[in-house]
Design a protein around this motif. Structure first.
Motif, PDB file in Angstrom:
ATOM      1  N   THR A  84      22.301  41.414  63.918  1.00 29.10           N
ATOM      2  CA  THR A  84      22.484  41.480  64.501  1.00 29.10           C
ATOM      3  C   THR A  84      22.662  41.587  66.497  1.00 29.10           C
ATOM      4  O   THR A  84      23.012  41.760  67.022  1.00 29.10           O
ATOM      5  N   GLY A  85      21.215  42.687  66.435  1.00 26.59           N
ATOM      6  CA  GLY A  85      20.869  43.745  67.296  1.00 26.59           C
ATOM      7  C   GLY A  85      21.973  44.687  67.676  1.00 26.59           C
ATOM      8  O   GLY A  85      21.885  45.215  68.963  1.00 26.59           O
ATOM      9  N   ILE A 107      23.431  52.502  56.883  1.00 23.65           N
ATOM     10  CA  ILE A 107      23.036  52.039  58.098  1.00 23.65           C
ATOM     11  C   ILE A 107      21.775  51.664  58.858  1.00 23.65           C
ATOM     12  O   ILE A 107      21.093  52.111  58.865  1.00 23.65           O
ATOM     13  N   CYS A 108      22.042  50.358  59.539  1.00 26.29           N
ATOM     14  CA  CYS A 108      21.076  49.671  60.439  1.00 26.29           C
ATOM     15  C   CYS A 108      21.708  50.250  62.369  1.00 26.29           C
ATOM     16  O   CYS A 108      22.084  48.692  62.298  1.00 26.29           O
ATOM     17  N   SER A 109      20.790  50.641  62.864  1.00 30.07           N
ATOM     18  CA  SER A 109      21.572  50.581  64.619  1.00 30.07           C
ATOM     19  C   SER A 109      20.316  50.821  64.749  1.00 30.07           C
ATOM     20  O   SER A 109      19.245  51.852  64.651  1.00 30.07           O
ATOM     21  N   ARG A 142      21.788  34.844  77.856  1.00 23.39           N
ATOM     22  CA  ARG A 142      22.883  34.212  78.937  1.00 23.39           C
ATOM     23  C   ARG A 142      22.176  32.598  78.931  1.00 23.39           C
ATOM     24  O   ARG A 142      23.206  31.673  78.033  1.00 23.39           O
ATOM     25  N   SER A 143      21.429  32.084  78.027  1.00 27.61           N
ATOM     26  CA  SER A 143      21.040  30.176  78.153  1.00 27.61           C
ATOM     27  C   SER A 143      22.534  29.700  77.084  1.00 27.61           C
ATOM     28  O   SER A 143      22.829  29.343  76.840  1.00 27.61           O
ATOM     29  N   LEU A 144      21.882  31.209  75.666  1.00 18.28           N
ATOM     30  CA  LEU A 144      23.161  30.401  74.197  1.00 18.28           C
ATOM     31  C   LEU A 144      24.711  30.725  75.004  1.00 18.28           C
ATOM     32  O   LEU A 144      25.482  30.044  74.725  1.00 18.28           O
ATOM     33  N   ASN A 145      24.957  31.389  75.708  1.00 16.45           N
ATOM     34  CA  ASN A 145      26.301  31.637  76.047  1.00 16.45           C
ATOM     35  C   ASN A 145      26.436  30.230  77.583  1.00 16.45           C
ATOM     36  O   ASN A 145      27.249  29.932  77.294  1.00 16.45           O
ATOM     37  N   GLU A 146      25.489  29.923  78.126  1.00 17.55           N
ATOM     38  CA  GLU A 146      26.116  29.186  78.943  1.00 17.55           C
ATOM     39  C   GLU A 146      25.850  27.732  78.417  1.00 17.55           C
ATOM     40  O   GLU A 146      26.612  26.475  78.848  1.00 17.55           O
ATOM     41  N   MET A 147      25.587  27.668  77.177  1.00 22.67           N
ATOM     42  CA  MET A 147      25.386  25.607  76.295  1.00 22.67           C
ATOM     43  C   MET A 147      26.672  26.014  75.817  1.00 22.67           C
ATOM     44  O   MET A 147      26.935  25.326  74.856  1.00 22.67           O
ATOM     45  N   GLY A 148      27.616  27.332  75.414  1.00 20.67           N
ATOM     46  CA  GLY A 148      28.728  27.015  74.907  1.00 20.67           C
ATOM     47  C   GLY A 148      28.251  27.701  73.560  1.00 20.67           C
ATOM     48  O   GLY A 148      29.794  27.927  72.818  1.00 20.67           O
ATOM     49  N   LEU A 149      27.180  28.569  73.394  1.00 19.64           N
ATOM     50  CA  LEU A 149      27.312  29.253  71.876  1.00 19.64           C
ATOM     51  C   LEU A 149      27.636  30.637  72.277  1.00 19.64           C
ATOM     52  O   LEU A 149      26.569  31.753  72.761  1.00 19.64           O
ATOM     53  N   ALA A 150      28.735  31.122  72.117  1.00 15.16           N
ATOM     54  CA  ALA A 150      29.268  32.658  72.533  1.00 15.16           C
ATOM     55  C   ALA A 150      28.119  32.621  71.547  1.00 15.16           C
ATOM     56  O   ALA A 150      27.815  33.165  70.661  1.00 15.16           O
ATOM     57  N   CYS A 151      27.504  34.584  72.293  1.00 13.08           N
ATOM     58  CA  CYS A 151      26.913  34.937  72.171  1.00 13.08           C
ATOM     59  C   CYS A 151      27.020  36.798  72.642  1.00 13.08           C
ATOM     60  O   CYS A 151      27.133  36.958  74.440  1.00 13.08           O
ATOM     61  N   HIS A 152      27.470  38.141  71.982  1.00 15.87           N
ATOM     62  CA  HIS A 152      26.968  39.133  72.478  1.00 15.87           C
ATOM     63  C   HIS A 152      26.059  39.744  72.992  1.00 15.87           C
ATOM     64  O   HIS A 152      24.924  39.082  72.576  1.00 15.87           O
ATOM     65  N   ASN A 153      25.904  40.726  73.880  1.00 19.48           N
ATOM     66  CA  ASN A 153      24.680  41.225  74.201  1.00 19.48           C
ATOM     67  C   ASN A 153      24.072  42.276  73.189  1.00 19.48           C
ATOM     68  O   ASN A 153      24.405  43.158  73.230  1.00 19.48           O
ATOM     69  N   PRO A 154      22.862  41.947  72.183  1.00 20.79           N
ATOM     70  CA  PRO A 154      22.301  42.702  71.789  1.00 20.79           C
ATOM     71  C   PRO A 154      21.823  43.849  72.325  1.00 20.79           C
ATOM     72  O   PRO A 154      21.246  43.901  73.402  1.00 20.79           O
ATOM     73  N   GLU A 155      22.134  45.145  71.866  1.00 17.44           N
ATOM     74  CA  GLU A 155      21.574  46.624  72.494  1.00 17.44           C
ATOM     75  C   GLU A 155      20.447  46.722  72.256  1.00 17.44           C
ATOM     76  O   GLU A 155      19.675  47.925  72.675  1.00 17.44           O
ATOM     77  N   GLY A 156      19.854  45.933  70.860  1.00 18.40           N
ATOM     78  CA  GLY A 156      18.475  46.211  70.137  1.00 18.40           C
ATOM     79  C   GLY A 156      17.693  45.476  69.562  1.00 18.40           C
ATOM     80  O   GLY A 156      18.494  44.821  69.410  1.00 18.40           O
ATOM     81  N   ALA A 157      16.974  45.626  68.906  1.00 17.14           N
ATOM     82  CA  ALA A 157      15.993  45.102  67.926  1.00 17.14           C
ATOM     83  C   ALA A 157      15.755  43.205  68.993  1.00 17.14           C
ATOM     84  O   ALA A 157      15.433  43.617  70.033  1.00 17.14           O
ATOM     85  N   ALA A 167      14.334  51.881  66.017  1.00 21.43           N
ATOM     86  CA  ALA A 167      15.039  52.919  66.971  1.00 21.43           C
ATOM     87  C   ALA A 167      14.202  52.570  68.259  1.00 21.43           C
ATOM     88  O   ALA A 167      14.962  53.125  69.626  1.00 21.43           O
ATOM     89  N   GLU A 168      12.538  51.741  68.626  1.00 19.01           N
ATOM     90  CA  GLU A 168      12.220  52.145  69.949  1.00 19.01           C
ATOM     91  C   GLU A 168      12.950  51.228  70.751  1.00 19.01           C
ATOM     92  O   GLU A 168      12.371  50.455  71.939  1.00 19.01           O
TER      93      GLU A 168
END
Ligand code: PLP
Length: 391
Positions: free
Chosen positions: A178-179, A171-173, A305-320, A208-209
Motif C-alpha cells: 500500500t505504501g 509490522i511493515c512500514s 495523479r494519473s490514476l486519480n484522474e482516470m477514476g481509479l481512486a488512489c491514496h498518496n503512498p508515503e513510502g516504498a 525505510a530509505e
C-alpha cells in the motif's frame, strides 16, 4: 510395493503459491508488455558498489565469512543504524547479515515461535509473512489495515486480536503493497500494546530509505522498544541490489543468539562478494540512494495523479514504490481487472488479493519503472478504463 501419493508435508501442500508470480507467468511469450508488477528497482546497483564486489573477487576473497557476516560490514551496519535511525546495536552480538530481508524474517520467526504460537499479521502485506509464520509452526492471525484509515492498522485492532498465545506483531512500514507509513505517534500506540502484553515487534524496515514526505522513525527507536523489537532490513530496495540477496537483522543479544543458530545451520553465511558490496554501499552509496529517492518521488506524484484522474481512486503512498488504487468503480474483481488489462492493453498490475483478503478491490502498481514506461502505462490504463465506461 505401494507408492506414497506424496512425500510432501501436509502444511507445505496446503501452502498456496505466491499470487504475484502467476501474473508474470501469464506474460510469457507476449511482446510489448509494460510491467507495473515488479517489486524491484529498475535501477542497476551503483557502479562503485558493483566494483567493490569485483575487487573482492580479484583479491581472492572467495571463502566463507563469519556466520554473522564480515565484522567490517556489521560495524558499518551499526554505524548506519545509529547515525540514520538513532538506535545503537552491538555489531558483535546484535547484528547478523542475512540472505536478503527474506531470510531475516524467516529466522526471526523460527527463533521465536513455539508450535501454535500466534503472530499478528497486518494485511495487506508482503506475500511471505503469513506463509513463513505457518512454516515456523506458528499461526498467523490476520488484522486488516483498512482503507478508511489510509491502510494503517490501529493499535486497538491489534489489541483486540491479542490472545494468550500471541507472541509477536509483524509490522511493515512503509508498506508493500500500500505504501502506507505509520507516524511516530501511531507507532507509539502500537508499542504500548506490545509493552502491555509483552509482545515482540517484528519490524520490516526494508523501505525505510524510500520515504517521500515525512521523517522516518524506526520501531526500535520508539522509547522502550529496542529490547522488544526485531528489526529487519536490507540492501535490495534502496541500493537496487535485489539480485545480490543481502539483508540484515538487528535484535537484542539473546534473540540474536537464537537466530544465529538457525542461520548457521541453514545458510552458513551470506554471499561473501555481496557482503563486500554492502560495505561499499553503506560507506559511499548514500548519495545514489538520495538520487533514486528523488526519482521515485517524481514518479509517485505522476502515477498517483494519473490514476486519480482516470477514476481509479488512489491514496498518496508515503513510502516504498507502490500505489494501491481502488478498481471497485470498474465492477471487476482485482483478478478480473488485472487479467483484462493485460489482455487488452498489455499492462501488468498485481491483483490486490495477492497480498491478503483486505486487498480485494485494489491492484498494486509499482512505480519502480522508468518515467517513459510509466507514462505509456498510464495512457494504456486510461484507455482501458474509458473503454469500459463507453461499453
Ligand atoms: N519485505 C518486504 C516488505 C518486501 O517488499 C520484500 C521484497 O519485495 C522483502 C521483504 C524481501 O526483500 P529481500 O530482497 O531483501 O529479501
Amino acid at each position: 510395493m505401494e507408492l506414497k501419493t506424496t512425500y510432501l508435508a501436509q502444511h507445505v501442500r496446503e501452502l498456496k503459491p505466491s499470487g504475484i508470480r502467476k501474473f508474470f507467468d501469464a506474460t510469457a511469450g507476449m511482446s510489448g508488455v509494460i510491467s507495473l508488477g515488479v517489486g524491484e528497482p529498475d535501477f542497476v546497483t551503483p557502479w562503485n558498489v558493483r566494483e567493490a564486489a569485483i575487487l573482492s573477487l580479484e583479491d581472492g576473497y572467495t571463502s566463507y565469512t563469519a556466520n554473522a557476516g564480515l565484522p567490517e560490514l556489521r560495524e558499518e551496519i551499526a554505524k548506519y543504524m545509529e547515525r540514520d535511525f538513532c538506535v545503537a546495536y552491538n555489531p558483535e552480538s546484535e547484528i547478523t547479515v542475512t540472505v536478503g530481508a527474506s531470510e531475516a524474517i524467516d529466522i526471526a520467526l523460527r527463533a521465536i515461535l513455539d508450535p501454535g504460537d500466534e503472530v499478528l499479521v497486518v494485511e495487506p502485506c508482503f506475500v511471505s509473512y503469513a506463509p513463513l509464520v505457518t512454516l515456523a509452526g506458528g499461526v498467523p492471525v490476520i488484522v486488516p489495515a483498512l482503507k478508511e484509515n489510509d491502510f494503517k492498522v490501529r493499535a486497538w485492532q491489534l489489541e483486540k486480536a491479542v490472545t494468550e498465545r500471541t507472541k509477536a506483531i509483524m509490522i511493515c512500514s512503509p508498506n508493500n503493497p500500500t505504501g502506507a507509513m505509520l507516524s511516530k505517534a501511531e507507532m507509539e500506540q502500537i508499542a504500548d500494546v506490545a509493552k502491555k502484553h509483552d509482545l515482540l515487534i517484528l519490524s520490516d524496515e526494508i523501505y525505510a530509505e524510500l520515504v517521500y514526505d515525512e521523517l522516518y522513525t524506526s520501531f526500535a527507536a520508539i522509547e522502550g522498544m529496542r529490547e522488544q523489537t526485531i528489526l529487519v532490513s536490507g540492501f535490495s530496495k534502496d541500493l537496487a541490489m535485489t539480485g545480490w540477496r543481502l539483508g540484515f537483522v538487528c535484535a537484542p543479544a539473546e534473540i540474536m543468539e537464537g537466530m544465529l543458530k538457525i542461520h548457521q545451520y541453514a545458510i552458513m553465511c551470506a554471499s561473501t562478494m555481496a557482503q563486500y558490496a554492502g560495505i561499499e554501499g553503506l560507506k559511499n552509496g548514500r548519495k545514489d540512494v538520495a538520487e533514486m529517492r528523488k526519482s521515485y518521488r517524481q514518479r509517485r506524484n505522476f502515477i498517483v495523479r494519473s490514476l486519480n484522474e482516470m477514476g481509479l481512486a488512489c491514496h498518496n503512498p508515503e513510502g516504498a514504490f507502490y500505489t494501491f488504487p481502488s478498481i471497485e468503480s470498474t465492477g471487476f474483481s482485482s483478478e478480473q481487472f488485472a487479467k483484462k488489462l493485460l489482455q487488452a492493453e498489455k499492462v501488468v498490475v498485481v491483483p490486490g488479493n495477492a497480498f491478503g483478503s483486505g486487498g480485494e478491490g485494489y491492484v498494486r502498481c509499482s512505480y519502480a519503472t522508468s518515467m517513459a514506461q510509466l507514462q505509456e502505462a498510464m495512457t494504456r490504463m486510461r484507455r482501458f478504463v474509458e473503454n469500459l465506461s463507453d461499453n
